[in-house]
Design an enzyme around this catalytic site. Sequence first.
Site, PDB file in Angstrom:
ATOM      1  N   CYS A   2     -32.103-105.412 143.374  1.00 16.29           N
ATOM      2  CA  CYS A   2     -31.363-106.667 143.200  1.00 16.29           C
ATOM      3  C   CYS A   2     -31.122-107.375 144.536  1.00 16.29           C
ATOM      4  O   CYS A   2     -30.921-106.741 145.563  1.00 16.29           O
ATOM      5  CB  CYS A   2     -30.012-106.380 142.574  1.00 16.29           C
ATOM      6  SG  CYS A   2     -30.132-105.475 141.048  1.00 16.29           S
ATOM      7  N   ARG A  27     -37.973-108.165 147.155  1.00 16.93           N
ATOM      8  CA  ARG A  27     -37.254-106.922 146.889  1.00 16.93           C
ATOM      9  C   ARG A  27     -37.594-106.355 145.515  1.00 16.93           C
ATOM     10  O   ARG A  27     -37.325-105.191 145.239  1.00 16.93           O
ATOM     11  CB  ARG A  27     -35.736-107.161 146.986  1.00 16.93           C
ATOM     12  CG  ARG A  27     -35.286-107.543 148.379  1.00 16.93           C
ATOM     13  CD  ARG A  27     -33.860-108.035 148.372  1.00 16.93           C
ATOM     14  NE  ARG A  27     -32.903-106.976 148.106  1.00 16.93           N
ATOM     15  CZ  ARG A  27     -32.381-106.178 149.029  1.00 16.93           C
ATOM     16  NH1 ARG A  27     -32.737-106.312 150.279  1.00 16.93           N
ATOM     17  NH2 ARG A  27     -31.503-105.257 148.704  1.00 16.93           N
ATOM     18  N   TRP A  72     -32.974-106.293 139.175  1.00 13.18           N
ATOM     19  CA  TRP A  72     -33.965-105.244 138.923  1.00 13.18           C
ATOM     20  C   TRP A  72     -33.275-104.270 137.974  1.00 13.18           C
ATOM     21  O   TRP A  72     -32.324-103.588 138.358  1.00 13.18           O
ATOM     22  CB  TRP A  72     -34.331-104.575 140.245  1.00 13.18           C
ATOM     23  CG  TRP A  72     -35.537-103.702 140.183  1.00 13.18           C
ATOM     24  CD1 TRP A  72     -36.842-104.091 140.215  1.00 13.18           C
ATOM     25  CD2 TRP A  72     -35.564-102.278 140.096  1.00 13.18           C
ATOM     26  NE1 TRP A  72     -37.669-103.008 140.160  1.00 13.18           N
ATOM     27  CE2 TRP A  72     -36.928-101.886 140.080  1.00 13.18           C
ATOM     28  CE3 TRP A  72     -34.579-101.291 140.015  1.00 13.18           C
ATOM     29  CZ2 TRP A  72     -37.309-100.549 139.991  1.00 13.18           C
ATOM     30  CZ3 TRP A  72     -34.972 -99.959 139.933  1.00 13.18           C
ATOM     31  CH2 TRP A  72     -36.326 -99.599 139.915  1.00 13.18           C
ATOM     32  N   ASN A  97     -25.177-105.655 143.235  1.00  6.27           N
ATOM     33  CA  ASN A  97     -26.329-104.796 143.519  1.00  6.27           C
ATOM     34  C   ASN A  97     -25.781-103.392 143.694  1.00  6.27           C
ATOM     35  O   ASN A  97     -24.871-103.174 144.493  1.00  6.27           O
ATOM     36  CB  ASN A  97     -27.017-105.287 144.806  1.00  6.27           C
ATOM     37  CG  ASN A  97     -28.110-104.345 145.276  1.00  6.27           C
ATOM     38  OD1 ASN A  97     -28.560-103.474 144.526  1.00  6.27           O
ATOM     39  ND2 ASN A  97     -28.542-104.514 146.520  1.00  6.27           N
ATOM     40  N   GLY A  98     -26.308-102.444 142.930  1.00  3.42           N
ATOM     41  CA  GLY A  98     -25.817-101.065 143.035  1.00  3.42           C
ATOM     42  C   GLY A  98     -25.659-100.476 141.646  1.00  3.42           C
ATOM     43  O   GLY A  98     -26.206-100.995 140.674  1.00  3.42           O
ATOM     44  N   GLU A 481     -51.267 -91.154 151.262  1.00  2.00           N
ATOM     45  CA  GLU A 481     -50.850 -92.543 151.441  1.00  2.00           C
ATOM     46  C   GLU A 481     -51.878 -93.502 150.839  1.00  2.00           C
ATOM     47  O   GLU A 481     -51.517 -94.498 150.199  1.00  2.00           O
ATOM     48  CB  GLU A 481     -50.623 -92.807 152.943  1.00  2.00           C
ATOM     49  CG  GLU A 481     -50.267 -94.218 153.324  1.00  2.00           C
ATOM     50  CD  GLU A 481     -48.998 -94.764 152.663  1.00  2.00           C
ATOM     51  OE1 GLU A 481     -48.252 -94.007 152.018  1.00  2.00           O
ATOM     52  OE2 GLU A 481     -48.777 -95.983 152.782  1.00  2.00           O
ATOM     53  N   LYS A 485     -51.058 -96.178 147.885  1.00  2.17           N
ATOM     54  CA  LYS A 485     -51.330 -97.619 148.012  1.00  2.17           C
ATOM     55  C   LYS A 485     -52.162 -98.100 146.827  1.00  2.17           C
ATOM     56  O   LYS A 485     -51.862 -99.125 146.231  1.00  2.17           O
ATOM     57  CB  LYS A 485     -52.081 -97.942 149.307  1.00  2.17           C
ATOM     58  CG  LYS A 485     -51.298 -97.866 150.590  1.00  2.17           C
ATOM     59  CD  LYS A 485     -50.282 -98.966 150.787  1.00  2.17           C
ATOM     60  CE  LYS A 485     -48.926 -98.547 150.291  1.00  2.17           C
ATOM     61  NZ  LYS A 485     -48.039 -97.886 151.199  1.00  2.17           N
ATOM     62  N   GLU A 488     -50.124 -98.059 143.454  1.00  6.37           N
ATOM     63  CA  GLU A 488     -48.988 -98.976 143.282  1.00  6.37           C
ATOM     64  C   GLU A 488     -49.400-100.435 143.176  1.00  6.37           C
ATOM     65  O   GLU A 488     -48.725-101.204 142.505  1.00  6.37           O
ATOM     66  CB  GLU A 488     -47.904 -98.770 144.344  1.00  6.37           C
ATOM     67  CG  GLU A 488     -48.260 -99.176 145.730  1.00  6.37           C
ATOM     68  CD  GLU A 488     -47.139 -98.896 146.723  1.00  6.37           C
ATOM     69  OE1 GLU A 488     -45.973 -98.958 146.350  1.00  6.37           O
ATOM     70  OE2 GLU A 488     -47.455 -98.626 147.893  1.00  6.37           O
ATOM     71  N   HIS A 504     -59.650 -75.255 143.436  1.00 10.26           N
ATOM     72  CA  HIS A 504     -58.547 -74.571 142.739  1.00 10.26           C
ATOM     73  C   HIS A 504     -58.055 -75.382 141.552  1.00 10.26           C
ATOM     74  O   HIS A 504     -56.968 -75.131 141.045  1.00 10.26           O
ATOM     75  CB  HIS A 504     -57.414 -74.281 143.721  1.00 10.26           C
ATOM     76  CG  HIS A 504     -57.843 -73.393 144.849  1.00 10.26           C
ATOM     77  ND1 HIS A 504     -58.163 -72.073 144.680  1.00 10.26           N
ATOM     78  CD2 HIS A 504     -58.070 -73.668 146.158  1.00 10.26           C
ATOM     79  CE1 HIS A 504     -58.548 -71.545 145.833  1.00 10.26           C
ATOM     80  NE2 HIS A 504     -58.496 -72.508 146.748  1.00 10.26           N
ATOM     81  N   LYS A 603     -38.746-103.426 146.531  1.00 11.71           N
ATOM     82  CA  LYS A 603     -38.988-103.162 147.947  1.00 11.71           C
ATOM     83  C   LYS A 603     -37.938-102.225 148.522  1.00 11.71           C
ATOM     84  O   LYS A 603     -38.245-101.254 149.177  1.00 11.71           O
ATOM     85  CB  LYS A 603     -38.985-104.498 148.705  1.00 11.71           C
ATOM     86  CG  LYS A 603     -39.231-104.360 150.197  1.00 11.71           C
ATOM     87  CD  LYS A 603     -40.647-103.941 150.474  1.00 11.71           C
ATOM     88  CE  LYS A 603     -40.928-103.669 151.935  1.00 11.71           C
ATOM     89  NZ  LYS A 603     -42.171-102.913 152.116  1.00 11.71           N
TER      90      LYS A 603
END
Length: 608
Positions: A2, A27, A72, A97-98, A481, A485, A488, A504, A603
């Site tokens: 948010c 964000r 969000w 926000n929270g 990584e 990338k 996402e 394995h 974000k």
Amino acid sequence: MCGIVGAVSERNVVPILLEGLQRLEYRGYDSAGLVVGHGGQLERVRSIGRVADLASKCANTSGLIGIAHTRWATHGVPSERNAHPHISKNHVAVVHNGIIENYEILRSRLDAEGYEFTSDTDTEVIAHLINSHYARGNSLLSATQAALAELVGAYAIGVIASDNPDHMICARRGSPLLLGIGIEEHFIASDVSALLPVTRRFVHLEEGDVVEIGRSGYQIYDAESSRVEREIQISELSNESVQLGAYRHYMQKEIHEQPQALADTLESVCNSQSLVPGIFGAEAAQTFAETGSILILACGTSYHAGLVARYWLEEIAGIRCTVEVASEYRYRVSVAEPKTLVVVVSQSGETADTQAALNHAKKNGHDHTLAICNVAESALVRLCKLRMLTRAGPEIGVASTKAFTTQLAALFMLTLVMSKQRGRLSAEQEQKHLHELRHLPAAVQKVLDLEPQIAKLAEQFAGKHHALFLGRGLHYPIALEGALKLKEISYIHAEAYPAGELKHGPLALVDKDMPVISVAPNDALLEKLKSNLQEVRARGGELYVFADAHTHISEADGIHIMQMPEHAGYLSPILHTIPLQLLAYYVALQKGTDVDKPRNLAKSVTVE
Ligand code: F6R
């Protein structure tokens, strides 16, 4: 996560609020809304989807005071009724926000008191709670303070009331919020970028601060409700640094900013003849001398940076290092090693899990703490004794790129300083590493020049549903990584394995439809890696190999080679990250996904 913007001014605040929300879009959010006060009324506009949709609904909205929000979803699906601001009895409006952990208990109580709930959010509880105190004759400030005392959880909030056109209240605990200072106008926002068009003067609020904000002044109260002064800081961020410029996406811009971001981050060591602990803070020399092991805590991409650092720290500095995902560590009963230096790594410095992990470590008795972070005023930086700021500049694209490579640079400097302090770095080696660090931005630029070839290669991935990434040693975290990338931003299912693990289990997945991407540096593990690649080829797997010069891996049927420049020794993981970022970017372009704002992601992950 948010985003919050608020303003009290002598001019119409709606354009300021909308521009601020647009700048906070990075964000991550699913709906947006604002409320303005005028003529003793609150006027609210909300919209699911983009801020542009909200703006189109605001053509006839104006007011001299207002608060706005990008949401969000946590409690309740993304919908207009769940979008903020939430309003209690047409009287008190709140953005938040929270997460409020005790909202169910409070909701039942307020329900019984006759407050009607029109959303599924935890935030609506805050609006009613403040209103219930306000209705008893308290000022808006005291009513907010009283309500906050009843909340359990994390919050950054903005509050206005219909009968108080001159004051906005804001508060923060556990979620980011800052105050922007103008001339005869004041603002609040989740971060600096939202307010750069209107001010560069900011007050970074401390945990528990509550602020009463008018046009010509403001008063800050700390968690004990005592009046306090907080320093005004002038932001060094320019408005241009958060603009897209000639690039198509922020992610592309940020990938290309890496040479400069690395040069800025390395400035302190590159301009000097030797490495000194002081770059991590005044107490670093003493702390490092007492350090017997290192515990790195981080999430996502920052966690991958920690994984690379473990190889460096153990091999070069000879210091034991463990790396843990912050969201796991915070709930794990662990045995605290005395003399451990806890290192938190974070782009934003606001990630809720990393903050909680740091607090958990402190409770466990760890008092040597170091933050490696990209935001100077962030919570993590303030919570740690030592700090090293990466100077990547604002990272707007949700997928972290330049923050990651600058974190690696900072962690390499930590390795060298630790190594020197422990008598494991000769003067000659020190000079050699410094030389390589000075050369790093140019080396990264050379890899960026591969962009057109990688864009071409990406065409072969658009129709794929899965991909496997392989690496060994120092480059296994780079494979992780690369997979992160790709998944996402292109939504292709991607997994990474240390190449030696193939047989394995994951080898069972390999067939002609499974592209296998391998990081192939010219290092001590090259021959082992080559055998692993043979295992893939023998099963008909299509190989895409990012190979350093002189690796002698040749292009053949089913083996595609992307030729990297010379091997960069210990710094090779930084160079090998670049093509994987570009690959993910161009595959996402092929697939037409929202590169900078991938679905479901935020974000700055300021909730658990
Ligand atoms: C992935 C990504 C995330 C972040 C993670 C931690 O591209 O950006 O995985 O790395 O959410 O965020 P920070 O570094 O801000 O603590």
